[in-house]
Design a protein around this motif. Structure first.
Motif, PDB file in Angstrom:
ATOM      1  N   GLN A 188      39.465  42.858  39.444  1.00  0.00           N
ATOM      2  CA  GLN A 188      39.783  42.587  38.056  1.00  0.00           C
ATOM      3  C   GLN A 188      38.681  41.737  37.423  1.00  0.00           C
ATOM      4  O   GLN A 188      37.934  41.036  38.114  1.00  0.00           O
ATOM      5  CB  GLN A 188      41.120  41.846  37.965  1.00  0.00           C
ATOM      6  CG  GLN A 188      42.284  42.625  38.592  1.00  0.00           C
ATOM      7  CD  GLN A 188      43.549  41.811  38.662  1.00  0.00           C
ATOM      8  OE1 GLN A 188      44.425  41.940  37.830  1.00  0.00           O
ATOM      9  NE2 GLN A 188      43.646  40.965  39.663  1.00  0.00           N
ATOM     10  N   ASP A 189      38.594  41.803  36.092  1.00  0.00           N
ATOM     11  CA  ASP A 189      37.564  41.040  35.393  1.00  0.00           C
ATOM     12  C   ASP A 189      37.696  39.537  35.671  1.00  0.00           C
ATOM     13  O   ASP A 189      36.701  38.830  35.767  1.00  0.00           O
ATOM     14  CB  ASP A 189      37.647  41.304  33.883  1.00  0.00           C
ATOM     15  CG  ASP A 189      37.209  42.718  33.532  1.00  0.00           C
ATOM     16  OD1 ASP A 189      36.458  43.307  34.326  1.00  0.00           O
ATOM     17  OD2 ASP A 189      37.623  43.223  32.482  1.00  0.00           O
ATOM     18  N   ARG A 190      38.942  39.062  35.782  1.00  0.00           N
ATOM     19  CA  ARG A 190      39.167  37.656  36.080  1.00  0.00           C
ATOM     20  C   ARG A 190      39.687  37.537  37.500  1.00  0.00           C
ATOM     21  O   ARG A 190      40.754  38.035  37.829  1.00  0.00           O
ATOM     22  CB  ARG A 190      40.164  37.050  35.091  1.00  0.00           C
ATOM     23  CG  ARG A 190      40.129  35.525  35.086  1.00  0.00           C
ATOM     24  CD  ARG A 190      41.024  34.969  34.014  1.00  0.00           C
ATOM     25  NE  ARG A 190      40.877  33.526  33.908  1.00  0.00           N
ATOM     26  CZ  ARG A 190      41.800  32.734  33.403  1.00  0.00           C
ATOM     27  NH1 ARG A 190      42.941  33.237  32.940  1.00  0.00           N
ATOM     28  NH2 ARG A 190      41.603  31.440  33.326  1.00  0.00           N
ATOM     29  N   SER A 191      38.939  36.859  38.359  1.00  0.00           N
ATOM     30  CA  SER A 191      39.289  36.789  39.769  1.00  0.00           C
ATOM     31  C   SER A 191      40.511  35.903  40.003  1.00  0.00           C
ATOM     32  O   SER A 191      40.928  35.134  39.132  1.00  0.00           O
ATOM     33  CB  SER A 191      38.106  36.233  40.565  1.00  0.00           C
ATOM     34  OG  SER A 191      37.889  34.873  40.215  1.00  0.00           O
ATOM     35  N   HIS A 202      39.759  32.105  39.689  1.00  0.00           N
ATOM     36  CA  HIS A 202      39.482  31.709  38.310  1.00  0.00           C
ATOM     37  C   HIS A 202      40.716  31.814  37.418  1.00  0.00           C
ATOM     38  O   HIS A 202      40.799  31.139  36.386  1.00  0.00           O
ATOM     39  CB  HIS A 202      38.341  32.560  37.741  1.00  0.00           C
ATOM     40  CG  HIS A 202      37.035  32.321  38.431  1.00  0.00           C
ATOM     41  ND1 HIS A 202      36.050  33.270  38.534  1.00  0.00           N
ATOM     42  CD2 HIS A 202      36.563  31.225  39.085  1.00  0.00           C
ATOM     43  CE1 HIS A 202      35.019  32.774  39.198  1.00  0.00           C
ATOM     44  NE2 HIS A 202      35.306  31.546  39.549  1.00  0.00           N
ATOM     45  N   ALA A 203      41.682  32.658  37.831  1.00  0.00           N
ATOM     46  CA  ALA A 203      42.909  32.793  37.056  1.00  0.00           C
ATOM     47  C   ALA A 203      43.914  31.680  37.365  1.00  0.00           C
ATOM     48  O   ALA A 203      44.837  31.448  36.579  1.00  0.00           O
ATOM     49  CB  ALA A 203      43.553  34.155  37.315  1.00  0.00           C
ATOM     50  N   ARG A 243      44.010  25.680  42.089  1.00  0.00           N
ATOM     51  CA  ARG A 243      42.799  26.137  42.779  1.00  0.00           C
ATOM     52  C   ARG A 243      42.320  25.073  43.760  1.00  0.00           C
ATOM     53  O   ARG A 243      41.979  25.381  44.918  1.00  0.00           O
ATOM     54  CB  ARG A 243      41.706  26.458  41.748  1.00  0.00           C
ATOM     55  CG  ARG A 243      40.433  27.020  42.364  1.00  0.00           C
ATOM     56  CD  ARG A 243      39.544  27.651  41.311  1.00  0.00           C
ATOM     57  NE  ARG A 243      39.178  26.722  40.251  1.00  0.00           N
ATOM     58  CZ  ARG A 243      39.612  26.796  39.000  1.00  0.00           C
ATOM     59  NH1 ARG A 243      40.456  27.756  38.647  1.00  0.00           N
ATOM     60  NH2 ARG A 243      39.212  25.928  38.093  1.00  0.00           N
ATOM     61  N   GLY A 255      35.037  33.769  43.654  1.00  0.00           N
ATOM     62  CA  GLY A 255      36.293  33.654  42.923  1.00  0.00           C
ATOM     63  C   GLY A 255      37.388  34.564  43.446  1.00  0.00           C
ATOM     64  O   GLY A 255      38.559  34.388  43.106  1.00  0.00           O
ATOM     65  N   GLU A 256      37.014  35.540  44.257  1.00  0.00           N
ATOM     66  CA  GLU A 256      38.015  36.475  44.765  1.00  0.00           C
ATOM     67  C   GLU A 256      38.510  36.048  46.146  1.00  0.00           C
ATOM     68  O   GLU A 256      37.865  35.261  46.851  1.00  0.00           O
ATOM     69  CB  GLU A 256      37.435  37.881  44.820  1.00  0.00           C
ATOM     70  CG  GLU A 256      37.007  38.388  43.452  1.00  0.00           C
ATOM     71  CD  GLU A 256      36.693  39.857  43.450  1.00  0.00           C
ATOM     72  OE1 GLU A 256      37.635  40.664  43.422  1.00  0.00           O
ATOM     73  OE2 GLU A 256      35.502  40.186  43.472  1.00  0.00           O
ATOM     74  N   LEU A 309      49.920  36.806  40.431  1.00  0.00           N
ATOM     75  CA  LEU A 309      48.500  37.158  40.393  1.00  0.00           C
ATOM     76  C   LEU A 309      48.118  38.016  41.586  1.00  0.00           C
ATOM     77  O   LEU A 309      47.359  38.990  41.460  1.00  0.00           O
ATOM     78  CB  LEU A 309      47.644  35.887  40.363  1.00  0.00           C
ATOM     79  CG  LEU A 309      47.650  35.077  39.064  1.00  0.00           C
ATOM     80  CD1 LEU A 309      46.893  33.760  39.264  1.00  0.00           C
ATOM     81  CD2 LEU A 309      47.036  35.877  37.922  1.00  0.00           C
ATOM     82  N   GLN A 340      46.830  41.851  41.639  1.00  0.00           N
ATOM     83  CA  GLN A 340      45.594  42.209  42.319  1.00  0.00           C
ATOM     84  C   GLN A 340      45.829  43.385  43.264  1.00  0.00           C
ATOM     85  O   GLN A 340      45.037  44.339  43.299  1.00  0.00           O
ATOM     86  CB  GLN A 340      45.084  40.998  43.106  1.00  0.00           C
ATOM     87  CG  GLN A 340      43.876  41.268  43.970  1.00  0.00           C
ATOM     88  CD  GLN A 340      43.349  40.018  44.629  1.00  0.00           C
ATOM     89  OE1 GLN A 340      42.665  39.212  43.999  1.00  0.00           O
ATOM     90  NE2 GLN A 340      43.667  39.816  45.893  1.00  0.00           N
ATOM     91  N   ARG A 362      27.942  45.403  36.005  1.00  0.00           N
ATOM     92  CA  ARG A 362      28.508  44.209  36.620  1.00  0.00           C
ATOM     93  C   ARG A 362      27.473  43.326  37.318  1.00  0.00           C
ATOM     94  O   ARG A 362      27.709  42.135  37.485  1.00  0.00           O
ATOM     95  CB  ARG A 362      29.592  44.611  37.627  1.00  0.00           C
ATOM     96  CG  ARG A 362      30.800  45.287  37.006  1.00  0.00           C
ATOM     97  CD  ARG A 362      31.600  44.326  36.164  1.00  0.00           C
ATOM     98  NE  ARG A 362      32.226  43.301  36.965  1.00  0.00           N
ATOM     99  CZ  ARG A 362      33.460  43.369  37.462  1.00  0.00           C
ATOM    100  NH1 ARG A 362      34.205  44.426  37.236  1.00  0.00           N
ATOM    101  NH2 ARG A 362      33.959  42.368  38.160  1.00  0.00           N
TER     102      ARG A 362
END
Length: 241
Positions: free
Chosen positions: A6-9, A12-13, A19, A75-76, A122, A126, A160
């Motif tokens: 996804q665009d936002r990992s 980061h989400a 986190r 971030g993933e 989330l 994913q 990307r």
């Protein structure tokens, strides 16, 4: 078809406090290029939260080759499926370059999710995204040519992980030809032939582990099946024809 998430990992989400809490649950690890981070069919359940670098997610085939399913970057998280369902690893994860990550045990990761419903949502989103991508990938393997699948991969990589230079866009991920082949379910020979066609028409330029996209509009049309190498893009068939 997509190699990326996804665009936002996931990391980061997450809210910053969550986190930090997740990363505090694990230990930092550094993987060297080519090092296996997670092994397919292994029964381990740790999750890796990626802090820097790129990794390749792949599965073995009956022919003894491998099929690249995805690229995962900072971030993933990887390895979350085995942590959630406690089954064997569904794929291998290998460091493409130097990768820094935090390893969190499956038990701690599950406790983290149980205490934070939004984090569970989330992860579920994913997993759903990856399932949809797998469905699209199967359809592409059944209906698209090697050239079309290669063009689509190059478009995605350029968008990307591309860097403008020398009248084109340099792919920042140094994937050799055998990895490009593994990323589209084709042989290395077929990919070499397709790249030669693209070079002859000045769509791309290649060197050792380097691809420079020179004509992005034509590459996009090829990915869509609306043009052929050497053809006039303006005369390409309209969508659906």
């Amino acid at each position: 078809m997509s190699l990326f998430g996804q665009d936002r990992s996931f990391l980061h989400a997450l809210p910053a406090t969550d986190r930090r809490s997740l990363l505090a649950e694990g230990v930092r690890r550094v993987y060297e290029p080519g090092e296996v981070m997670i092994l397919e069919r292994d029964t381990s359940a740790y999750v890796l939260a990626l802090l820097s670098g790129w990794s390749v997610v792949s599965v073995g085939t009956e022919r003894g080759s491998r099929l690249i399913l995805a690229l995962r970057g900072a971030g993933e998280v990887v390895g979350d499926l085995a942590a959630v369902d406690r089954g064997p690893r569904s794929a291998s994860v290998t460091a493409l370059g130097t990768v820094e990550a935090v390893a969190v045990s499956g038990d701690r990761f599950r406790r983290f999710l149980a205490a934070r419903p939004h984090a569970t949502a989330l992860i579920m989103r994913q997993l759903a995204t990856r399932l949809r991508s797998a469905d699209v990938e199967r359809r592409a393997l059944a209906s698209e040519t090697v050239l079309q699948r290669l063009a689509a991969r190059l478009v995605e990589l350029t968008e990307r992980a591309g860097r403008r230079a020398d009248g084109g866009t340099v792919l920042e991920l140094p994937l050799p030809q055998h990895d490009l082949a593994a990323a589209i379910g084709a042989t290395r020979e077929a990919v070499a032939k397709a790249l030669r066609l693209l070079r002859e028409q000045d769509v791309v330029r290649t060197a050792n582990r380097t691809v420079v996209v020179l004509d992005m509009p034509v590459l996009v049309l090829l990915a869509q099946g609306r043009a052929r190498p050497g053809g006039n893009p303006a005369a390409a068939s309209p969508p659906g024809v």
